[in-house]
Motif scaffolding. Sequence first.
Motif, mmCIF file in Angstrom:
data_model
loop_
_atom_site.group_PDB
_atom_site.id
_atom_site.type_symbol
_atom_site.label_atom_id
_atom_site.label_comp_id
_atom_site.label_asym_id
_atom_site.label_seq_id
_atom_site.Cartn_x
_atom_site.Cartn_y
_atom_site.Cartn_z
ATOM 1 N N UNK A 28 22.417 9.719 -9.662
ATOM 2 C CA UNK A 28 23.712 9.881 -10.341
ATOM 3 C C UNK A 28 24.751 8.968 -9.710
ATOM 4 N N UNK A 29 24.790 8.981 -8.368
ATOM 5 C CA UNK A 29 25.761 8.134 -7.672
ATOM 6 C C UNK A 29 25.539 6.660 -7.999
ATOM 7 N N UNK A 30 24.283 6.269 -8.005
ATOM 8 C CA UNK A 30 23.982 4.874 -8.316
ATOM 9 C C UNK A 30 24.427 4.534 -9.729
ATOM 10 N N UNK A 31 24.198 5.476 -10.634
ATOM 11 C CA UNK A 31 24.530 5.211 -12.035
ATOM 12 C C UNK A 31 26.028 5.103 -12.241
ATOM 13 N N UNK A 32 26.799 5.922 -11.518
ATOM 14 C CA UNK A 32 28.243 5.883 -11.757
ATOM 15 C C UNK A 32 28.951 4.915 -10.811
ATOM 16 N N UNK A 33 28.183 4.326 -9.886
ATOM 17 C CA UNK A 33 28.795 3.389 -8.941
ATOM 18 C C UNK A 33 29.360 2.168 -9.645
ATOM 19 N N UNK A 34 30.184 1.462 -8.920
ATOM 20 C CA UNK A 34 30.845 0.301 -9.514
ATOM 21 C C UNK A 34 29.864 -0.826 -9.752
ATOM 22 N N UNK A 35 30.005 -1.441 -10.939
ATOM 23 C CA UNK A 35 29.151 -2.554 -11.284
ATOM 24 C C UNK A 35 29.456 -3.776 -10.408
ATOM 25 N N UNK A 115 15.487 -8.580 -10.264
ATOM 26 C CA UNK A 115 16.012 -9.838 -10.789
ATOM 27 C C UNK A 115 17.239 -9.686 -11.669
ATOM 28 N N UNK A 116 17.424 -8.559 -12.340
ATOM 29 C CA UNK A 116 18.643 -8.390 -13.152
ATOM 30 C C UNK A 116 18.946 -6.907 -13.276
ATOM 31 N N UNK A 117 20.183 -6.584 -13.544
ATOM 32 C CA UNK A 117 20.615 -5.206 -13.775
ATOM 33 C C UNK A 117 20.107 -4.260 -12.702
ATOM 34 N N UNK A 118 20.475 -4.559 -11.492
ATOM 35 C CA UNK A 118 19.915 -3.775 -10.396
ATOM 36 C C UNK A 118 20.381 -2.325 -10.428
ATOM 37 N N UNK A 119 21.617 -2.122 -10.897
ATOM 38 C CA UNK A 119 22.201 -0.775 -10.843
ATOM 39 C C UNK A 119 21.396 0.240 -11.661
ATOM 40 N N UNK A 120 21.215 -0.012 -12.954
ATOM 41 C CA UNK A 120 20.412 0.966 -13.700
ATOM 42 C C UNK A 120 18.967 1.041 -13.205
ATOM 43 N N UNK A 121 18.470 -0.086 -12.757
ATOM 44 C CA UNK A 121 17.099 -0.112 -12.228
ATOM 45 C C UNK A 121 16.951 0.875 -11.079
#
Lengths: 521, 637
Positions: A28-35, A115-121
């Motif tokens: 959850x924290x990762x998902x809501x963290x700042x991009x 390689x891309x979109x690390x946050x949702x990953x």
Amino acid sequence: MSLFAASSPAVPFPVLTALVLVPLIGAVLTAIGSRHRPEITKLVALVSSVVTAGMSLWLLAEFDSHEGGFQLVSKHSWIDSWGIGWHLGVDGISLFLVVLTGVLFPLVIVGCDPHHDEKPYLAWLLLLEAGVMGSFLSLDLVLFFLFFEIVLVPMYFLIGGWGYDQRVYAATKFFLYTMVGSALMLVGIVTTALLARDDLGRLTFDLVEIAEGSNFAASTGRWLFFAFAIAFAVKVPLFPLHTWLPDAHTQAPTAGSVILAGVLLKLGTYGLLRFGVYLFPEAAVWSREVFLTLAVIGIIWGAIAATMQSDLKRLVAYSSVAHLGFIVLGTFAFTSEAISGGVMQMVNHGVSTGALFLLVGMIYERRHTRQISELKGLQKVAPIFAAAFMVVMLSSIGVPGLNGFVGEFLVLIGSFSTARWWVVIGATGVILAALYLLWAYQRVFHGEPDEANSSFRELRLREGAVLFPFIALIVFCGVYPKPMLDRIEPSVKSLLERVEEKTDFVVPVSDHSGHGEEGEG
Amino acid sequence: MLDLLWLIPALPLAGFVIILLFGRLLGEPKAGYLATAMVAGSFVVAAGVFFDLLNNPEEERHHVQSLFSWMPVGSLKVDLAFLADPLSITMVLFVTGIGSLIHLYATGYMHGDPKFSKFFLYLNLFVFSMLMLVMGENLLVTFLGWEGVGTCSYFLISFWHTRESAATAGKKAFVTNRVGDWGVMMGMFLAFGAAGTLSYEGINHAAEEGIISGVTATAIALMLFIGACGKSAQLPLYIWLPDAMEGPTPVSALIHAATMVTAGVFLMTRVNPVIEVAYDWAPTLIAIVGVATALFAATIAVAQNDIKKVLAYSTVSQLGFMFLAVGSGAYVAAIFHMVTHAFFKALLFLGSGSVIHGMHHEQDMRKMGALRLLMPITALTFIVGWLAIAGVPPFAGFWSKDEILLYAFAKSPILYVVGMITALLTAYYMTRQVIMVFFGEARWHDQSDEHGAHGDFKPHESPATMWMPLVVLAGLSIVGGAMQLPFSKDLHFLEKWLHPVVEFGEADIKGTWAYDNKYVLLGIAIVVALSGIAASVLVHGKKKVAAIEPQVLADGWHYDSAISRFMGGPGRKSFDAVAWTDRVVVDGAVNGVGRVVRTTGSFVRRAQTGAVRNYAAGVGLGVVALLVWFFLRGVVL
């Protein structure tokens, strides 16, 4: 059967609940963290997975190796009217799967680059970890189902979002295939609880209560068993339900493949033990020959198919079909050695195949191909990389002294007394394993490297650091498996006692070892 | 010293670990010396253990040292334990003794190789595995060593892995051995089922007490024999050994002549009580396979032109003799021949390595000749090895081969006759080799142009690190027979030493015709050996008679190529068929179901890709929501 009764002293720290919650919170924290602050996101993900790993190791230390029942139980009611509860527990069968899950995730987070979109990953990965942990720890049918289903979702997005060319096809196939199985299981769960109500006097989805208190008629139990077993057979995957696996593995990003092979497939074999054999021993014994046969076909079929693959990752995927066949063989042999060996093999396969996928991923990172025919002579340019691959490969082949051997050997020697001819055929799988892996190794690593391969980069420090725990485990568990077996065996024994009690199946006890202290009690 | 038993395998293991960590730092030649010292250290400890055992009364020459419990589950209790008894210590002594000589030799032979330290890394690991194999207290520890030596053999055969043929040979050795390993596993499972243990003591005891008998004993014996056929290169699994010559020559000497390939004979001797209580046809089958392999390989050796291939087929043939001994109940003779063979075959291989080294990696004997002039030490020691293998008294091979044939005669005169024909061929092809390499005219002058890359080509004697082991082994090949001389009971040293291990299985041939006329058989053996040599001298030395070397022999009766053709043809096609079925039929059915669903219902169309994504997200969100709600409830409660 008081061993299974969930009565635990007040645990000061609800470690099992924390094992599920920490990665969930991390997700959850990762998902809501700042991009815009990716390093913080990564740190949060890393910390939560490392904390989970630490707790799983702590669990290992806390675990009482003489106890066969569920330990560190965490039991709270949830929807009382339906008898659904938050019931977590760990025993020798699930212990090492939990530890493996805990250890594997931080390694994957460090070792694989999306390689891309690390946050949702990262968020999906942590949700996946929570789901897997929950599945291995749940002792409530509904709770288990929820976690079992939740696992599909992040995996679907990981394959579909960070996979390779055919990722959408593979992800869809994976999702739909396992969904069909799960649907049957949901029906099975609901029916089981409703039918068990007659025996128990109230509606409950508690696994232990149903197992202890219910008394299904043979035909009913068999139907219910199959509703569960098909879902698990897809997950294992058992021949002929295995074809989603090569696609999913090949198209998944490295992290996905490692987790898929490392722990996800074990949901199937674990489920067969926990919700198949434990819940419906009569049906499991009744249908054992079907499972033994499919397991042995899987061993041979997977190995032959692996031999002919031109894609290195697909080859490893098919080898999983063969290796998992050994586990199912051991499960349905119903001897202490075979089932303990099977549980051991679940962990060993996770370690060695997980490492193989990491290595194949590293090859892809360097060469952007997984085609065996495009790789050549890598041992000359990257000897350390080749050596790491070699050790992992030998473990997968089942060379004694490394972990892969212990599980396979115990499965085979344990099954020999109750499933002799299946073992005779299944053991030829060890010949084939040498064939497909060594042949692939020769084509990829031996020979004189051509131009495209001559600049292949040697193993990096970070990659080596990620691989080191795998290799250390491969050697340690091969040389000294006793600590693992000591913890696995009591739970396997009580499972088998239950099988003997509920069916007319007799687990053979070697009557020659007069000095054995644990006769039939 | 008995308490230091563990040190014997520990030293080479330590060598392996040190070279693994610091190999590059040590480099050449230190890594080689370290490895040699480790194996020599094992030899010293083993000698101490040997004298300790010797000082014990015969029935107490049995010491078990258990390190830790390895795989304890259910009724399976396997310890990582070592057994010191006459058999294992005999094996340990010659493995470490010859092993250290070959290590020393390799420091010279591998000079300048860029992977010098890695070579010794593998070599020490091999010696460690081999020691586990022979010192194992139970079948599983032996199996650990068994697979370990196989793996090291794989590493070392394909040591020069950039060469395609070396890589293929290594793989072939491993996979073929795995076929045999399947047999070993089955043997283990059967033995465990019947005796409830994997320890040799327990299994042999069960056989002696009649707990294992008849069909079970036969099955165990034959399954282990399948494993032995793989490891010891017997028909039908011998095919990997000739190819294994792709490895560096010290490897051929150590692994593929002196030590690893004798593991099958060792295993059979270890479980001799089980073979004894098996049906009579089981040992007979072993004897037949042994003698057939011996003859078969000898006929092939007659027509080989590669210096190492001759020795490779000769090894297969000599191993056949050892299995003939096992099948005839002559376990002492089998071990006797194993040890003498280790002396002279290691000598011959190292000698051939010296020749190859001196000839700048030329292995074709047709391009050699007259090398005795330039390589006197190599030539002289090689000649000793030749006389030993050819069966000329008083060299070591004569005595051990004769003892085997004596027991074979007692079992069946047919076995004896076939064995004698093999002995004749052996004398013949070894003489041929010696003449082609060391005598006649020098054929390498003619080739000097082709060797332009090497500059002016002239064979040379090898350095001292290489010829010293040759001299020691030559000495052993001369006097090795003294272990067991046929003239008087008092001279049967080896028999007395091994007695406690083999007393149950050893055949008693007293009173047979062969035993009463053993000096006649000795005489026949001498005549046969000398005739083989004479015939070869006539054909290859004096060129009085044209050589009969049909292509079919050079091609090994086409056995290997037939197998390759099968594997590449129908074998591969059937594998392809499985892969095709998996893709088209099994997976096709799955996708077919999907397609049927998609085309029949329009609402299902939405379940394709995009919709699944939504669905997945829905499931995910739903579950998370449920969990959150649950926790709120849980916390409140």
